[in-house]
Motif scaffolding. Structure first.
Motif, mmCIF file in Angstrom:
data_model
loop_
_atom_site.group_PDB
_atom_site.id
_atom_site.type_symbol
_atom_site.label_atom_id
_atom_site.label_comp_id
_atom_site.label_asym_id
_atom_site.label_seq_id
_atom_site.Cartn_x
_atom_site.Cartn_y
_atom_site.Cartn_z
ATOM 1 N N MET A 1 0.746 -1.082 -0.040
ATOM 2 C CA MET A 1 -0.026 -0.072 0.077
ATOM 3 C C MET A 1 0.937 1.084 0.081
ATOM 4 S SD MET A 1 -2.928 1.627 -0.147
ATOM 5 C CE MET A 1 -3.757 3.174 0.506
ATOM 6 N N TYR A 2 1.713 1.213 0.793
ATOM 7 C CA TYR A 2 2.816 2.365 0.942
ATOM 8 C C TYR A 2 3.456 2.778 -0.273
ATOM 9 C CZ TYR A 2 6.810 5.415 2.334
ATOM 10 O OH TYR A 2 7.873 6.357 2.349
ATOM 11 N N LYS A 3 4.038 1.763 -0.859
ATOM 12 C CA LYS A 3 4.596 1.891 -2.433
ATOM 13 C C LYS A 3 3.599 2.546 -3.505
ATOM 14 C CE LYS A 3 8.113 -1.660 -2.292
ATOM 15 N NZ LYS A 3 8.512 -2.953 -2.833
ATOM 16 N N SER A 4 2.211 2.113 -3.222
ATOM 17 C CA SER A 4 1.271 2.541 -4.309
ATOM 18 C C SER A 4 0.999 4.027 -4.019
ATOM 19 C CB SER A 4 -0.054 1.857 -4.139
ATOM 20 O OG SER A 4 0.080 0.438 -4.462
ATOM 21 N N ASP A 148 -3.621 13.030 -15.350
ATOM 22 C CA ASP A 148 -3.322 11.615 -15.437
ATOM 23 C C ASP A 148 -2.625 11.151 -14.160
ATOM 24 O OD1 ASP A 148 -4.133 10.804 -18.028
ATOM 25 O OD2 ASP A 148 -2.236 10.917 -18.885
ATOM 26 N N ALA A 149 -3.090 10.195 -13.650
ATOM 27 C CA ALA A 149 -2.591 9.345 -12.558
ATOM 28 C C ALA A 149 -2.414 7.909 -12.892
ATOM 29 C CB ALA A 149 -3.516 9.419 -11.396
ATOM 30 N N TYR A 150 -1.358 7.274 -12.288
ATOM 31 C CA TYR A 150 -1.292 5.821 -12.629
ATOM 32 C C TYR A 150 -1.433 4.670 -11.580
ATOM 33 C CZ TYR A 150 0.789 7.633 -16.953
ATOM 34 O OH TYR A 150 1.051 8.223 -18.017
ATOM 35 N N ALA A 151 -2.093 3.756 -11.768
ATOM 36 C CA ALA A 151 -2.129 2.450 -10.945
ATOM 37 C C ALA A 151 -1.201 1.418 -11.134
ATOM 38 C CB ALA A 151 -3.649 1.752 -10.940
ATOM 39 N N LYS A 152 -0.594 1.101 -10.218
ATOM 40 C CA LYS A 152 0.697 0.067 -10.495
ATOM 41 C C LYS A 152 0.294 -1.292 -9.757
ATOM 42 C CE LYS A 152 5.694 0.057 -10.797
ATOM 43 N NZ LYS A 152 7.021 0.858 -10.626
ATOM 44 N N GLY A 153 0.869 -2.411 -10.337
ATOM 45 C CA GLY A 153 0.678 -3.388 -9.742
ATOM 46 C C GLY A 153 -0.459 -4.247 -10.000
ATOM 47 N N TYR A 154 -0.461 -5.699 -9.678
ATOM 48 C CA TYR A 154 -1.461 -6.561 -9.934
ATOM 49 C C TYR A 154 -2.805 -6.113 -9.269
ATOM 50 C CZ TYR A 154 1.978 -9.826 -11.574
ATOM 51 O OH TYR A 154 2.998 -10.315 -12.362
ATOM 52 N N LYS A 156 -5.708 -7.371 -8.146
ATOM 53 C CA LYS A 156 -6.027 -8.288 -7.039
ATOM 54 C C LYS A 156 -5.072 -7.886 -5.545
ATOM 55 C CE LYS A 156 -3.722 -12.616 -7.858
ATOM 56 N NZ LYS A 156 -3.711 -14.031 -7.860
ATOM 57 N N GLU A 157 -3.907 -7.169 -6.047
ATOM 58 C CA GLU A 157 -2.886 -6.917 -4.886
ATOM 59 C C GLU A 157 -3.315 -5.543 -4.499
ATOM 60 O OE1 GLU A 157 0.566 -8.071 -5.982
ATOM 61 O OE2 GLU A 157 0.021 -10.334 -6.067
ATOM 62 N N ILE A 158 -4.051 -4.484 -5.186
ATOM 63 C CA ILE A 158 -3.988 -3.061 -4.856
ATOM 64 C C ILE A 158 -5.133 -3.079 -3.748
ATOM 65 C CG2 ILE A 158 -4.929 -1.084 -5.717
ATOM 66 C CD1 ILE A 158 -3.905 -1.663 -8.638
ATOM 67 N N ASP A 159 -4.648 -2.233 -2.601
ATOM 68 C CA ASP A 159 -5.385 -2.072 -1.658
ATOM 69 C C ASP A 159 -7.124 -1.408 -1.903
ATOM 70 O OD1 ASP A 159 -5.389 -1.678 1.541
ATOM 71 O OD2 ASP A 159 -6.055 0.419 0.633
ATOM 72 N N GLU A 160 -7.932 -2.096 -1.174
ATOM 73 C CA GLU A 160 -9.310 -1.551 -1.597
ATOM 74 C C GLU A 160 -9.286 -0.041 -1.313
ATOM 75 O OE1 GLU A 160 -11.472 -3.270 -2.931
ATOM 76 O OE2 GLU A 160 -10.302 -4.868 -2.968
ATOM 77 N N ASN A 161 -8.759 0.467 -0.339
ATOM 78 C CA ASN A 161 -9.171 1.969 -0.216
ATOM 79 C C ASN A 161 -8.195 2.843 -1.310
ATOM 80 O OD1 ASN A 161 -10.348 1.860 2.212
ATOM 81 N ND2 ASN A 161 -8.301 1.735 3.600
ATOM 82 N N PHE A 162 -7.272 2.080 -1.943
ATOM 83 C CA PHE A 162 -6.623 2.814 -3.037
ATOM 84 C C PHE A 162 -7.560 2.665 -4.256
ATOM 85 C CE2 PHE A 162 -3.420 3.166 -6.441
ATOM 86 C CZ PHE A 162 -2.949 4.730 -6.214
ATOM 87 N N LYS A 163 -8.037 1.460 -4.552
ATOM 88 C CA LYS A 163 -8.950 1.116 -5.554
ATOM 89 C C LYS A 163 -10.015 2.244 -5.724
ATOM 90 C CE LYS A 163 -8.194 -3.895 -6.610
ATOM 91 N NZ LYS A 163 -8.954 -5.002 -6.333
ATOM 92 N N SER A 164 -10.721 2.480 -4.480
ATOM 93 C CA SER A 164 -11.792 3.469 -4.181
ATOM 94 C C SER A 164 -11.404 4.792 -4.664
ATOM 95 C CB SER A 164 -12.250 3.545 -2.809
ATOM 96 O OG SER A 164 -13.288 4.402 -2.589
#
Length: 283
Positions: A1-4, A148-154, A156-164
């Motif tokens: 989560m911290y890396k994201s 523009d922003a970027y989501a990184k990583g798989y 299913k491994e992205i934190d739900e708060n970050f997905k929100s």
């Protein structure tokens, strides 16, 4: 989560830096996010996302009249088609593709464009970006640069708060890139509040409507549109395709659960039919 969070922060800083550069070259340029697009673009609960797959050649005038009653997004080279989308999604183009001359050629200078995916540290992409902002025709009055922003990583491994944050305009006005323009357009559509998202021309292969139809033969030859190097190689990457569909399936579930809506496809499609239903409506 911290890396994201760290990656997200620094890429947004990079995006703002690029936009300062854009303003120096094109001082009237506008930097827009979800709230602007919702207020100025959204008119219905259904949106059609049109890619340049060869299946587009099967669409009739009746089909396009139906689509025209709703909002629509055209992806990259869909601009070649006669149908005018509500919004055209454009990403950084190599200069030798002559994309902006192509826009002139097909008489789409009065279309609305959203330019995304430009904030990159890749040297080649940066050069293309500089060429693009110099080449944008001044005649295009509605040309916007995405927040523009970027989501990184798989996924299913992205934190739900970050997905929100990625999918909720009240938590972030930025529009998130993730793997493909298909993901981008679907995540944007969900974030703008559409209930039904209809996929058109996403054949998940390397065949395009303008390469398969002699009607476009002249323009295809003039701009070398069907050369192998311009093919979408992401369709040949099974791992990336799995990630693309992981995102779409989750958003489809959210649409089903929260809005009684869905992602669907417009015409019979062997790959999409494994995950989604065919669009049904009186045409």
């Amino acid at each position: 989560m911290y890396k994201s969070i760290v990656y997200d922060f620094f890429h947004k800083v990079l995006t703002w830096g690029y936009f300062i550069l854009i303003k120096l070259v094109r001082f009237k340029s506008e930097f827009v996010g979800c709230k602007f697009l919702e207020n100025s673009f959204k008119t219905s609960d259904t949106i059609f996302i049109l890619a340049p797959g060869s299946s587009i050649n099967n669409y009739s005038d009746i089909d396009f009249r139906h689509i025209s009653k709703h909002d629509s997004i055209g992806i990259n080279n869909f601009i070649i088609h006669e149908f005018k989308c509500s919004l055209n999604l454009l990403e950084t183009q190599p200069k030798d593709f002559n994309y902006f001359n192509l826009i002139r050629e097909v008489k789409k200078l009065d279309n609305t464009f959203l330019y995304k995916g430009y904030a990159s540290l890749n040297t080649k992409k940066f050069k293309n970006f500089l060429n693009n902002i110099k080449d944008i025709p001044n005649e295009i009055k509605k040309f916007y640069f995405a927040k523009d922003a970027y989501a990184k990583g798989y996924w299913k491994e992205i934190d739900e708060n970050f997905k929100s944050k990625i999918l909720n305009k009240h938590k972030s006005d930025f529009i998130y890139n993730y793997i493909s323009s298909l993901n981008y357009a679907v995540m944007l559509s969900y974030k703008l509040g559409y209930r039904n998202i209809v996929l058109c021309g996403f054949d998940m292969d390397n065949k395009y409507f303008y390469c398969e139809n002699k009607k476009y033969e002249t323009i295809v030859k003039k701009y070398d549109l069907c050369i192998k190097s311009s093919n979408n190689i992401i369709n040949d990457d099974d791992d990336k395709l799995k990630e693309i569909f992981a995102v779409l399936q989750e958003i489809n579930h959210m649409l089903n659960s929260n809005k009684n809506g869905n992602i669907s496809f417009y015409y019979s499609n062997k790959i999409l039919s494994k995950f989604f239903k065919e669009y049904k409506s009186e045409k």
